[in-house]
Design an enzyme around this catalytic site. Structure first.
Site: not given
Lengths: 120, 387
Positions: B129-131, B137, B340, B342, B344, B367, B371
């Site tokens: 899909f080329g938009l 964009g 956080q 877990h 490291g 998508e 904003e």
């Protein structure tokens, strides 16, 4: 348009234990070539590679066909690896001889799509 | 009051997909690179056949084209389940359930369907899909500079596209080019990837190592008018229709990842001790888990509300925008808190959290960024005065 400008930019280095041990243990991509600089394999050091690039390139020490290597540290090692495979195939029409056929599974195309390739 | 309790049929499908993810997908991921987006060819073929045998393949295909004709709600509930593994956000179940092809192709004429849609449904062809373009964009109607000029029975197209996923291994794509001024000046075309003048110029490397985007170039690319999709000047409507609909499963996948991250965080807090106490006993950790729960439950409800409205045949553009903002922002927070908790381990490639963290960041942009979604919602609230 040529896609050769997308290749690894670091210079070829002779494979030796000393040169390989100086590599960082980071993720990234690498190429193995014969002594004349003909690329034999394009690989990556990923999240499962022991000691990253250093570990992956070290596997080729002692391989009589492997004479040179070059590396690029890169956290986006899979997309970069695929890009390098596509560049190589775009220029030569095939994958490097030591890359298994499955590396071509659903591998994309860079540049004009004017021929079919192995592994499509 | 909208009822979101799954029906018995939906529950059965959810159970099947959940079992498939747990028993077939997650075990394979233990041997794959943490950033992998594809299975080994033999595993892909085996699981694709298994999905077909279980009746789970081609679930996006409409009933009139031989598919199960799932409603949006069912498909959304399944998307939440299908994404709950390491690669699940951008490669849910590694594609073994198949796809529906490009949704716009259902609007194609019979000849175009024969050449592109049906082969896609059979898995023989892949489309892109080329938009979006380098010029922007978020506002494609104004940003599109790719130009199509009529020349006899053909169109000659020049321009470029950016952030296009899957174009490098696609057989064809739908691209949008300017044939006039404004929103009514965009026309959609179907382009074969071997058309002279078409090329993928580069891979765009992002936070997402696999499933990368590409940049495309069109130089004097000649397309037959027979490959025009829809009416001249109707391209933006074709593109826009897809964008709203796509936001619901897109949001659902984020909810699925948030649920998976929360499971990891809850389990870890119950086994990890610090200073002689389990993490789970510490209020700081409890509150993070509770905040996760608020985020998951509220975003899930908003996503399902959008799905329900779409199924009722009502306008759901605003609800899809609300769902998209809620799910992508909430899931980002959930994954962040799970990391956080877990420590490291959370940022290491031993767990999927670091991959989800990187990929989830993209979701607030892809998508249509947060904003732009808020702009859509504001226009719905305020009308033209919102701008």
């Amino acid at each position: 348009m040529s896609v050769s400008g997308l290749a690894i930019r670091s210079p070829w280095t002779e494979i030796s234990e000393g040169a390989v041990s100086a590599l960082h243990a980071n993720p990234g991509v690498y190429e193995i070539a014969d002594a004349s600089g003909q690329t034999l394999l394009i690989g990556y050091a990923g999240g499962k590679s022991l000691f990253g690039l250093r570990g992956e390139v070290a596997k080729h020490i002692g391989n009589p066909r492997a004479g040179l290597f070059r590396v690029e540290q890169n956290m986006q090692y899979i997309s970069r690896w695929k890009e390098l495979l596509m560049v190589f195939r775009s220029e030569t029409g095939a994958l490097p001889v030591l890359n298994p056929a499955e590396d071509g599974f659903r591998l994309g195309h860079l540049g004009p799509r004017n021929r079919s390739f192995d592994g499509d | 009051m909208i009822e979101f309790e799954p029906t018995s049929e939906q529950t059965s499908l959810i159970d099947n997909v959940r079992r498939f993810v747990r028993e077939e997908i997650i075990p394979l991921e233990a041997d794959l690179d943490p950033d992998a987006a594809s299975l080994r060819p033999d595993d892909f073929a085996r699981l694709r056949q298994k999905a077909i045998d279980l009746g789970l393949h081609g679930m996006d295909t409409p009933a009139e084209y031989g598919g199960p004709g799932l409603d949006v709600m069912t498909r959304t509930l399944l998307a939440i389940e299908m994404s709950q593994h390491r690669a699940g956000l951008y490669a849910s179940c590694y594609g073994v359930f198949g796809g529906a092809g490009l949704a716009q192709m259902y609007e194609a004429n019979d000849d175009q369907k024969e050449r592109y849609l049906y082969p896609s449904l059979r898995g023989e062809k892949h489309g892109f899909f080329g938009l979006s373009e380098p010029s922007g964009g978020s506002d494609p109607a104004r940003a599109i500079r790719t130009k199509a000029v009529r020349d006899g029975d053909d169109w000659v197209i020049n321009g470029s596209k950016l952030w296009i996923s899957g174009a490098d291994d696609a057989d064809f794509g739908i691209i949008f080019a300017r044939t006039g001024e404004g929103r009514q000046g965009i026309t959609a075309f179907i382009v074969d990837a071997d058309t002279p003048g078409f090329q993928v110029t580069r891979v765009v490397h992002t936070l997402r190592s696999a499933h990368y985007a590409t940049e495309l170039s069109f130089q004097d690319m000649r397309i037959s008018d027979g490959n025009r999709l829809g009416e001249i000047g109707n391209g933006f409507a074709i593109a826009n229709g897809r964008l709203s609909a796509q936001r619901i499963p897109y949001s659902a996948q984020c909810v699925g990842i948030a649920i998976a991250a929360q499971k990891l965080a809850v389990e870890y807090s119950q086994i990890r001790e610090t200073f002689g106490q389990l993490l789970a006993s510490r209020q700081a950790i409890q509150w993070m888990l509770v905040d996760n729960e608020f985020d998951i439950r509220s975003s899930r409800l908003l996503v399902l509300e959008a799905a329900a409205k779409a199924d009722r045949g009502e306008e759901f553009r605003t609800e899809a925008a609300v769902a998209k903002v809620a799910a992508t922002e909430a899931a980002g927070r959930v994954v962040d808190r799970a990391i956080q908790i877990h420590g490291g381990l959370g940022v290491s490639k031993e767990l999927p959290l670091e991959r989800w963290y990187r990929e989830m960041r993209i979701r607030r942009i892809g998508e249509g960024p947060t904003e732009v979604q808020k702009l859509i919602i504001a226009r719905d609230l305020l009308g033209k005065v919102a701008g």
